[in-house]
Design a protein around this motif. Structure first.
Motif, PDB file in Angstrom:
ATOM      1  N   TYR A 196       0.858  -1.185   0.000  1.00  0.00           N
ATOM      2  CA  TYR A 196       0.000   0.000   0.000  1.00  0.00           C
ATOM      3  C   TYR A 196       0.889   1.227   0.000  1.00  0.00           C
ATOM      4  N   ILE A 197       0.650   2.109  -0.948  1.00  0.00           N
ATOM      5  CA  ILE A 197       1.439   3.332  -1.044  1.00  0.00           C
ATOM      6  C   ILE A 197       0.537   4.532  -0.799  1.00  0.00           C
ATOM      7  N   THR A 198       1.035   5.515  -0.112  1.00  0.00           N
ATOM      8  CA  THR A 198       0.303   6.743   0.126  1.00  0.00           C
ATOM      9  C   THR A 198       1.292   7.884   0.303  1.00  0.00           C
ATOM     10  N   THR A 199       0.751   9.091   0.386  1.00  0.00           N
ATOM     11  CA  THR A 199       1.572  10.262   0.711  1.00  0.00           C
ATOM     12  C   THR A 199       1.032  10.866   1.993  1.00  0.00           C
ATOM     13  N   ASP A 200       1.812  11.712   2.641  1.00  0.00           N
ATOM     14  CA  ASP A 200       1.385  12.249   3.924  1.00  0.00           C
ATOM     15  C   ASP A 200       0.184  13.166   3.801  1.00  0.00           C
ATOM     16  N   LYS A 201      -0.040  13.720   2.598  1.00  0.00           N
ATOM     17  CA  LYS A 201      -1.193  14.588   2.368  1.00  0.00           C
ATOM     18  C   LYS A 201      -1.680  14.394   0.933  1.00  0.00           C
ATOM     19  N   PRO A 202      -2.931  14.715   0.662  1.00  0.00           N
ATOM     20  CA  PRO A 202      -3.421  14.625  -0.717  1.00  0.00           C
ATOM     21  C   PRO A 202      -3.198  15.913  -1.502  1.00  0.00           C
ATOM     22  N   LEU A 203      -2.898  17.006  -0.811  1.00  0.00           N
ATOM     23  CA  LEU A 203      -2.716  18.309  -1.446  1.00  0.00           C
ATOM     24  C   LEU A 203      -1.429  18.961  -0.950  1.00  0.00           C
ATOM     25  N   TYR A 204      -0.746  19.617  -1.863  1.00  0.00           N
ATOM     26  CA  TYR A 204       0.479  20.344  -1.527  1.00  0.00           C
ATOM     27  C   TYR A 204       0.475  21.681  -2.259  1.00  0.00           C
ATOM     28  N   ARG A 205       1.430  22.533  -1.865  1.00  0.00           N
ATOM     29  CA  ARG A 205       1.705  23.746  -2.632  1.00  0.00           C
ATOM     30  C   ARG A 205       3.035  23.575  -3.345  1.00  0.00           C
ATOM     31  N   ALA A 206       3.151  24.229  -4.459  1.00  0.00           N
ATOM     32  CA  ALA A 206       4.435  24.206  -5.172  1.00  0.00           C
ATOM     33  C   ALA A 206       5.534  24.678  -4.227  1.00  0.00           C
ATOM     34  N   GLY A 207       6.639  23.926  -4.197  1.00  0.00           N
ATOM     35  CA  GLY A 207       7.735  24.222  -3.281  1.00  0.00           C
ATOM     36  C   GLY A 207       7.744  23.363  -2.038  1.00  0.00           C
ATOM     37  N   ASP A 208       6.644  22.644  -1.779  1.00  0.00           N
ATOM     38  CA  ASP A 208       6.588  21.735  -0.625  1.00  0.00           C
ATOM     39  C   ASP A 208       7.383  20.466  -0.913  1.00  0.00           C
ATOM     40  N   SER A 209       7.570  19.692   0.157  1.00  0.00           N
ATOM     41  CA  SER A 209       8.106  18.342   0.035  1.00  0.00           C
ATOM     42  C   SER A 209       7.015  17.354   0.406  1.00  0.00           C
ATOM     43  N   ALA A 210       6.964  16.238  -0.289  1.00  0.00           N
ATOM     44  CA  ALA A 210       5.978  15.190  -0.008  1.00  0.00           C
ATOM     45  C   ALA A 210       6.678  13.975   0.567  1.00  0.00           C
ATOM     46  N   ALA A 211       6.085  13.404   1.580  1.00  0.00           N
ATOM     47  CA  ALA A 211       6.582  12.151   2.137  1.00  0.00           C
ATOM     48  C   ALA A 211       5.792  11.011   1.510  1.00  0.00           C
ATOM     49  N   ILE A 212       6.502  10.126   0.813  1.00  0.00           N
ATOM     50  CA  ILE A 212       5.866   8.963   0.194  1.00  0.00           C
ATOM     51  C   ILE A 212       6.142   7.761   1.086  1.00  0.00           C
ATOM     52  N   ARG A 213       5.068   7.076   1.466  1.00  0.00           N
ATOM     53  CA  ARG A 213       5.203   5.943   2.371  1.00  0.00           C
ATOM     54  C   ARG A 213       4.662   4.696   1.688  1.00  0.00           C
ATOM     55  N   VAL A 214       5.426   3.616   1.778  1.00  0.00           N
ATOM     56  CA  VAL A 214       5.007   2.334   1.214  1.00  0.00           C
ATOM     57  C   VAL A 214       4.996   1.303   2.340  1.00  0.00           C
ATOM     58  N   LYS A 215       3.848   0.700   2.544  1.00  0.00           N
ATOM     59  CA  LYS A 215       3.699  -0.339   3.562  1.00  0.00           C
ATOM     60  C   LYS A 215       3.722  -1.689   2.853  1.00  0.00           C
ATOM     61  N   VAL A 216       4.682  -2.525   3.223  1.00  0.00           N
ATOM     62  CA  VAL A 216       4.826  -3.848   2.629  1.00  0.00           C
ATOM     63  C   VAL A 216       4.572  -4.889   3.711  1.00  0.00           C
ATOM     64  N   SER A 217       3.613  -5.787   3.446  1.00  0.00           N
ATOM     65  CA  SER A 217       3.238  -6.795   4.438  1.00  0.00           C
ATOM     66  C   SER A 217       3.462  -8.186   3.861  1.00  0.00           C
ATOM     67  N   ASN A 218       3.903  -9.080   4.710  1.00  0.00           N
ATOM     68  CA  ASN A 218       4.101 -10.475   4.314  1.00  0.00           C
ATOM     69  C   ASN A 218       2.855 -11.272   4.690  1.00  0.00           C
ATOM     70  N   GLU A 219       2.108 -11.665   3.686  1.00  0.00           N
ATOM     71  CA  GLU A 219       0.896 -12.435   3.912  1.00  0.00           C
ATOM     72  C   GLU A 219       1.105 -13.927   3.654  1.00  0.00           C
ATOM     73  N   GLU A 220       2.368 -14.317   3.395  1.00  0.00           N
ATOM     74  CA  GLU A 220       2.675 -15.733   3.194  1.00  0.00           C
ATOM     75  C   GLU A 220       2.811 -16.431   4.550  1.00  0.00           C
ATOM     76  N   ASP A 221       2.859 -17.754   4.544  1.00  0.00           N
ATOM     77  CA  ASP A 221       3.013 -18.503   5.790  1.00  0.00           C
ATOM     78  C   ASP A 221       4.468 -18.805   6.105  1.00  0.00           C
ATOM     79  N   ARG A 222       5.370 -18.019   5.517  1.00  0.00           N
ATOM     80  CA  ARG A 222       6.811 -18.178   5.723  1.00  0.00           C
ATOM     81  C   ARG A 222       7.490 -16.836   5.526  1.00  0.00           C
ATOM     82  N   GLY A 223       8.753 -16.768   5.890  1.00  0.00           N
ATOM     83  CA  GLY A 223       9.510 -15.552   5.651  1.00  0.00           C
ATOM     84  C   GLY A 223       9.827 -15.387   4.166  1.00  0.00           C
ATOM     85  N   ILE A 224       9.900 -14.142   3.694  1.00  0.00           N
ATOM     86  CA  ILE A 224      10.204 -13.861   2.284  1.00  0.00           C
ATOM     87  C   ILE A 224      11.145 -12.670   2.192  1.00  0.00           C
TER      88      ILE A 224
END
Length: 594
Positions: free
Chosen positions: A3-31
């Protein structure tokens, strides 16, 4: 998995955006996965990052990266994950605004329940209380949508909200807090029950929020009367006027504020409401951008600004955006809830103008309670308010009370008679019972008006009952409640009959013998036990006149001129304002010759 998201849906020109990616292991073993993050602004690549991550079974890790936003446009962020020959991807958008645009957002919630109590005080339905106390939003929140709204306001105290707590809803809450409530099936909830205590808690929260200026409480007609329809079709302006005044009194007494805004039930507008609202000291209402604005006449810009209508302000909601929140409310998971919150704010940012006023107006409880996933709608609302809180701090957006934006530059001279649905067929036309019941309702109204004219006084109890009978919720075709209409119309008829019971009439002579073409006098005995003069219209054949009858016994005489010999039953009608209350039949024996 990802799942990927940013810290906000709206910014102003000149701002910085934080991009966050959540990665989950849904397998029954380590990967071990290969993760790749890319971001572009208007298709110009801003960042590309790859990372190799090891995840234990059930483990979740978050990758975060920053990206500078040099200009306005659309930020698109993508995440791809590969492992063991499998791949998955996700993407998210955000808008980057130029430095000059500032969005004003007015969230307007219509929180209402019809008067579910019967004339005897028992409750037919208890939605006014269940939507406070019942655990309808599990697992996100323990409680109903009304309490949820109040708690959400507390959590995000800088987010300003506009709420119509309908007078009939407030009346039921106060009724429960002061004496508990009983259902017609025999269930009783005392003042110390958890149900009633939660109602008191919600009411206290809304009061304090209104007092500190976070929440602007709009008043309304006491019940959910279809004002524009009743005024335009049946001329019931007096009913609307008195219901508005009664609604204001409830709002003042319960919330402790002088309301300046009025919610027009069903957005059922007619220009005759203008004088009623202004005379009551109200300053604004909200109508529909799709169904009212196109047919309006005057200096029109867009729906994203207020309009002056003869000194009264009208706001037009963005119906498309309001409907996204109101009806696109069956969600898959919390990620979907977050994306919907982002979508609402991004759509609002697309409004025309440098300083647009975006009005989102909808029912405050139904979009939550009637969702198939009410808990996730609560999560969506929490995400929406969280973003609003952040965006206000950044100066990208401001939430407002409508009274703060009621100064209009443009003027309208006409707004068409219609509702939020573009007509009135939901309340008259879609059900076969509608026509029969409207005949009964209008007949009841006419009986009140006539009796008041006859007696020279207002029949307050009868009118109060009529307000309940014409509440739009009972007439809505999908939730038709003929039982409630009948109960309150029966009370109207009882009150009118009782008020007129002190006026009795009988014929002076049961049989009158006369000749053809001879003027004949018919006497009507009137017994007036009301203690005051009574004004009656008496009609017999061609003789029609108004008579003022004092207390006690009187005789009214009318003159008829029979032209043909025979035996006749001549009707004598006692009426007021065209409504007949008594009808007597004079037996007339007419001979051709003496």
């Amino acid at each position: 998995m990802i799942y990927i998201t940013t810290d906000k849906p709206l910014y102003r020109a000149g701002d910085s955006a934080a991009i966050r990616v959540k990665v989950s292991n849904e397998e029954d073993r380590g990967i071990t996965v290969n993760a790749r993050i890319t971001a572009s602004l208007n298709n110009d690549r801003l960042v590309s990052r790859e990372e190799r991550i090891s995840l234990l079974r059930g483990e979740t890790k978050v990758i975060e990266t920053q990206v500078d936003l040099p200009g306005p446009g659309v930020l698109m962020a993508n995440a791809d994950v590969d492992y063991d020959g499998k791949s998955t991807t996700d993407s998210v958008r955000a808008y980057v605004l130029d430095g000059g645009k500032r969005i004003r957002l007015a969230l307007v919630y219509h929180m209402h329940q019809p008067p579910w109590y019967l004339p005897n005080g028992a409750y037919y339905m208890d939605w006014a209380f269940r939507y406070v106390s019942d655990n309808l939003l599990s697992p996100f929140f323990d409680g109903g949508p009304y309490l949820f709204h109040a708690k959400l306001n507390e959590k995000y105290g800088e987010v300003k909200i506009n709420v119509n707590l309908s007078p009939s809803l407030l009346h039921q809450w106060v009724d429960a807090v002061e004496r508990g409530y009983a259902l017609m099936d025999g269930h009783v909830y005392g003042v110390d029950s958890i149900q009633v205590k939660r109602v008191g808690e919600a009411l206290d929260l809304f009061r304090s929020q209104a007092k500190r200026g976070q929440v602007e409480v709009l008043t309304s007609l006491y019940a959910h009367t279809i004002a524009g329809y009743l005024a335009a079709t049946h001329g019931m302006v007096d009913v609307i006027d008195e219901e508005v005044k009664a609604g204001i009194d409830v709002t003042k007494n319960v919330i402790g504020i002088d309301p300046v805004g009025v919610w027009t039930p069903e957005m059922a507008w007619d220009m005759s409401l203008l004088g009623i609202y202004t005379a009551a000291g109200l300053h604004y209402t909200v109508l529909c951008g799709r169904n009212h604005f196109p047919g309006s006449v005057g200096d029109k810009g867009s729906i994203y600004e207020p309009y002056d209508v003869d000194g009264f302000t009208v706001f037009f909601r963005d119906q498309r955006l309001s409907d996204v929140l109101a009806f696109e409310n069956n969600l898959f998971d919390e990620r979907h809830a977050d994306r919907m919150a982002r979508r609402i704010l991004m759509e609002a940012a697309r409004a025309d103008g440098e300083d647009p006023l975006v009005v989102i107006a909808l029912d405050g409880e139904n979009f939550i309670a009637m969702s198939k996933t009410p808990g996730l709608v609560a999560a969506e609302m929490n995400a929406l308010y969280s973003y609003l809180d952040l965006l206000q701090r950044d100066g990208v957006l401001s939430t407002i009370r409508l009274s703060e934006a009621s100064s209009a530059k443009r003027r309208l001279t006409f707004i068409p008679t219609t509702s939020w649905l573009g007509g009135f067929s939901k309340w008259r036309g879609e059900r076969p019972e509608h026509e029969q019941y409207w005949i009964k309702a209008i007949d009841s109204y006419r009986s009140i008006v006539g009796a008041e004219a006859a007696l020279g006084r207002r029949l307050g109890t009868a009118r109060y009952a009529l307000w309940h009978a014409v509440d739009s919720d009972f007439w809505w075709s999908d939730f038709w409640s003929g039982y409630m209409i009948d109960e309150w119309l029966r009370r109207v008829r009882e009150e009118v009959a009782n008020s007129m019971s002190g006026v009795r009439a009988s014929l002076e002579r049961e049989v009158i013998e006369t000749l053809a073409n001879r003027e004949t006098s018919v006497g009507i005995r009137i017994s007036n036990e009301t203690g005051a003069p009574v004004r009656l219209d008496v009609v017999c054949c061609r003789d029609a006149a108004t008579h003022v009858v004092g207390p006690g016994e009187s005789v009214i005489r009318v003159t008829i001129l029979p032209s043909v010999a025979g035996e006749y039953r001549i009707p004598v009608i006692l009426s007021s304002k065209g409504y007949g209350y008594r009808i007597l039949y004079q037996l007339l024996l007419v001979r051709a010759f003496p």
